[in-house]
Design a protein around this motif. Structure first.
Motif, PDB file in Angstrom:
ATOM      1  N   LEU A 181       2.419   1.528  -3.430  1.00 18.10           N
ATOM      2  CA  LEU A 181       1.420   1.999  -4.392  1.00 18.10           C
ATOM      3  C   LEU A 181       1.213   3.497  -4.256  1.00 18.10           C
ATOM      4  CD1 LEU A 181      -0.738   1.341  -6.540  1.00 18.10           C
ATOM      5  CD2 LEU A 181      -2.332   0.886  -4.659  1.00 18.10           C
ATOM      6  N   HIS A 182       1.128   3.974  -3.029  1.00 15.79           N
ATOM      7  CA  HIS A 182       0.924   5.410  -2.785  1.00 15.79           C
ATOM      8  C   HIS A 182       2.032   6.239  -3.435  1.00 15.79           C
ATOM      9  CE1 HIS A 182       0.342   9.208  -0.726  1.00 15.79           C
ATOM     10  NE2 HIS A 182       1.546   9.121  -0.212  1.00 15.79           N
ATOM     11  N   LEU A 188       0.835  -1.202   0.000  1.00 17.66           N
ATOM     12  CA  LEU A 188       0.000   0.000   0.000  1.00 17.66           C
ATOM     13  C   LEU A 188       0.869   1.251   0.000  1.00 17.66           C
ATOM     14  CD1 LEU A 188      -2.877   1.179   0.188  1.00 17.66           C
ATOM     15  CD2 LEU A 188      -2.666   1.039   2.680  1.00 17.66           C
ATOM     16  N   ALA A 240      -6.869   5.186   2.384  1.00 16.57           N
ATOM     17  CA  ALA A 240      -6.555   3.927   3.070  1.00 16.57           C
ATOM     18  C   ALA A 240      -5.342   4.083   3.971  1.00 16.57           C
ATOM     19  CB  ALA A 240      -6.318   2.822   2.045  1.00 16.57           C
ATOM     20  N   LEU A 241      -4.313   4.767   3.501  1.00 19.35           N
ATOM     21  CA  LEU A 241      -3.110   4.970   4.318  1.00 19.35           C
ATOM     22  C   LEU A 241      -3.431   5.785   5.572  1.00 19.35           C
ATOM     23  CD1 LEU A 241      -0.055   5.679   1.985  1.00 19.35           C
ATOM     24  CD2 LEU A 241      -0.294   3.885   3.691  1.00 19.35           C
ATOM     25  N   ARG A 296      -8.028   6.787  -3.315  1.00 20.36           N
ATOM     26  CA  ARG A 296      -8.395   5.706  -2.404  1.00 20.36           C
ATOM     27  C   ARG A 296      -7.176   5.255  -1.591  1.00 20.36           C
ATOM     28  NH1 ARG A 296     -12.090   1.857  -6.398  1.00 20.36           N
ATOM     29  NH2 ARG A 296     -13.611   3.458  -6.979  1.00 20.36           N
ATOM     30  N   THR A 297      -6.019   5.254  -2.218  1.00 23.11           N
ATOM     31  CA  THR A 297      -4.806   4.838  -1.520  1.00 23.11           C
ATOM     32  C   THR A 297      -4.464   5.818  -0.415  1.00 23.11           C
ATOM     33  OG1 THR A 297      -3.972   3.808  -3.549  1.00 23.11           O
ATOM     34  CG2 THR A 297      -2.367   4.292  -1.837  1.00 23.11           C
ATOM     35  N   GLU A 298      -4.585   7.113  -0.681  1.00 20.99           N
ATOM     36  CA  GLU A 298      -4.307   8.117   0.346  1.00 20.99           C
ATOM     37  C   GLU A 298      -5.262   7.957   1.524  1.00 20.99           C
ATOM     38  OE1 GLU A 298      -4.543  11.869  -1.560  1.00 20.99           O
ATOM     39  OE2 GLU A 298      -2.691  11.622  -2.710  1.00 20.99           O
ATOM     40  N   LEU A 303      -7.404   4.783  -8.114  1.00 14.70           N
ATOM     41  CA  LEU A 303      -6.762   4.254  -6.914  1.00 14.70           C
ATOM     42  C   LEU A 303      -6.002   5.319  -6.131  1.00 14.70           C
ATOM     43  CD1 LEU A 303      -5.290   0.865  -8.202  1.00 14.70           C
ATOM     44  CD2 LEU A 303      -7.169   1.162  -6.578  1.00 14.70           C
ATOM     45  N   ARG A 304      -5.594   6.394  -6.795  1.00 16.49           N
ATOM     46  CA  ARG A 304      -4.737   7.380  -6.145  1.00 16.49           C
ATOM     47  C   ARG A 304      -5.373   7.958  -4.891  1.00 16.49           C
ATOM     48  NH1 ARG A 304      -2.533  11.766 -10.114  1.00 16.49           N
ATOM     49  NH2 ARG A 304      -4.772  12.119 -10.281  1.00 16.49           N
ATOM     50  N   LEU A 344       2.077  -5.528  -7.609  1.00 20.44           N
ATOM     51  CA  LEU A 344       0.850  -4.728  -7.691  1.00 20.44           C
ATOM     52  C   LEU A 344       0.160  -4.928  -9.036  1.00 20.44           C
ATOM     53  CD1 LEU A 344       2.234  -1.495  -6.015  1.00 20.44           C
ATOM     54  CD2 LEU A 344       0.314  -2.852  -5.143  1.00 20.44           C
TER      55      LEU A 344
END
Length: 319
Positions: free
Chosen positions: A27-28, A24, A89-90, A85-87, A82-83, A57
């Protein structure tokens, strides 16, 4: 428990067990930097290690994520989605693993994420920042601009952020705390030849307007009230920023509405001036809104107290 639910739950646990949270983070940085080299530098990793993470990934998502175009990389449509969503999620993962049995602001390293307009940030941000610096030096605050789409999805958005600063009149059935109240004034160019010390209702109908957040679901309450009084503004410019209003008013015959507490900041440069509204506008009450799951969270209770104190220090108690 329903057998089907047990089966789905088992599948979810297995899927989570096979995930590596380090991916994760990779990916971020890959989506933010759009470069394996720069992302590796950000993470203090060797490029081969991050290339291996990117390969994993790609297999997981069944998508290239980064595609080479000439001498640079671009995000695929999935990667674009995803960009953000990744932020989110982190931030959620960080919130989970920095949670403490007893919240002590003096030692906490929590990160809070609050959405609001540039109006709310300009009035409250500095005072909230000073209170945090005094009482919680290691706490971080992400103050981000909201959008009309965020307000339309507030129930969903507030699951991922700590709070939303927004006046009453847009949201219902969500817990909230009044922070400060305000009124409205009109803004005109300093050299507007059509306006003396006051505007008339006739001028509101005749002169061109600049409005903020002008749509069926996003609007300035005082402007909506004007329509209810039978005056349809001649809207020439719509801008989703209160601080930008002087740029669209200065040197023109346009007019607009703005919050009285913000007016001194907007008129400071001398290019625009504030005049009273020729009708009795509905007062604005700025509130802090949050998801019910945060009601008893000690960190969140403390955060709410900081915003309430900042509003009271600046403007006195509401109500």
């Amino acid at each position: 428990m329903n057998p089907r639910i047990r089966e789905i739950d088992a599948i979810d646990r297995k899927a989570l067990a096979n995930l590596d949270l380090n991916l994760l983070v990779s990916l971020h940085h890959l989506l933010r930097e759009r470069s394996v080299t720069r992302a590796a530098q950000r993470m203090s990793l060797g490029q081969p290690a991050l290339s291996a993470a990117l390969a994993r990934l790609r297999r997981h998502f069944g998508d290239e994520l980064l595609t080479r175009v000439g001498n640079h990389y671009e995000l695929t449509p999935l990667a674009v989605r995803l960009r953000s969503r990744t932020e989110t999620a982190l931030a959620g993962v960080e919130r989970v693993f920095t949670s403490e049995p007893v919240f002590d602001p003096a030692t906490s390293q929590a990160t809070f994420r609050v959405l609001g307009s540039d109006y709310a940030m300009s009035l409250l941000g500095g005072r909230v920042g000073r209170l945090l610096a005094e009482r919680a030096p290691n706490v971080r605050l992400r103050f981000e601009l909201h959008t009309p789409s965020v307000i339309d999805r507030a129930d969903e958005v507030l699951r991922d952020v700590d709070a939303l600063l927004l006046p009453h009149g847009f949201l219902n059935d969500l817990p909230n705390l009044d922070v400060f109240s305000d009124s409205w004034v009109c803004l005109v160019a300093e050299d507007n030849p059509h306006v003396d010390e006051e505007l008339t209702m006739e001028q509101l109908a005749e002169l061109p307007w600049v409005l903020t957040y002008h749509s069926p679901s996003a609007f300035t309450p005082a402007a909506r009230q004007l329509q209810m009084l039978g005056v349809e503004p001649d809207v020439r410019v719509v801008v989703e920023s209160f601080l930008a209003l002087p740029s669209f008013i200065a040197g023109t015959n346009r007019i607009t509405l703005t919050q009285a507490k913000l007016a001194p900041l907007l008129t400071a440069a001398g290019e625009v001036r504030a005049v009273p509204c020729p009708y009795e506008t509905v007062p604005l009450v700025e509130a802090l809104w949050w998801h019910p799951t945060h009601d008893s969270d000690p960190e969140h209770v403390w955060l709410r107290s900081v915003f309430a104190e900042a509003g009271e220090q600046l403007f006195g108690a509401t109500g």
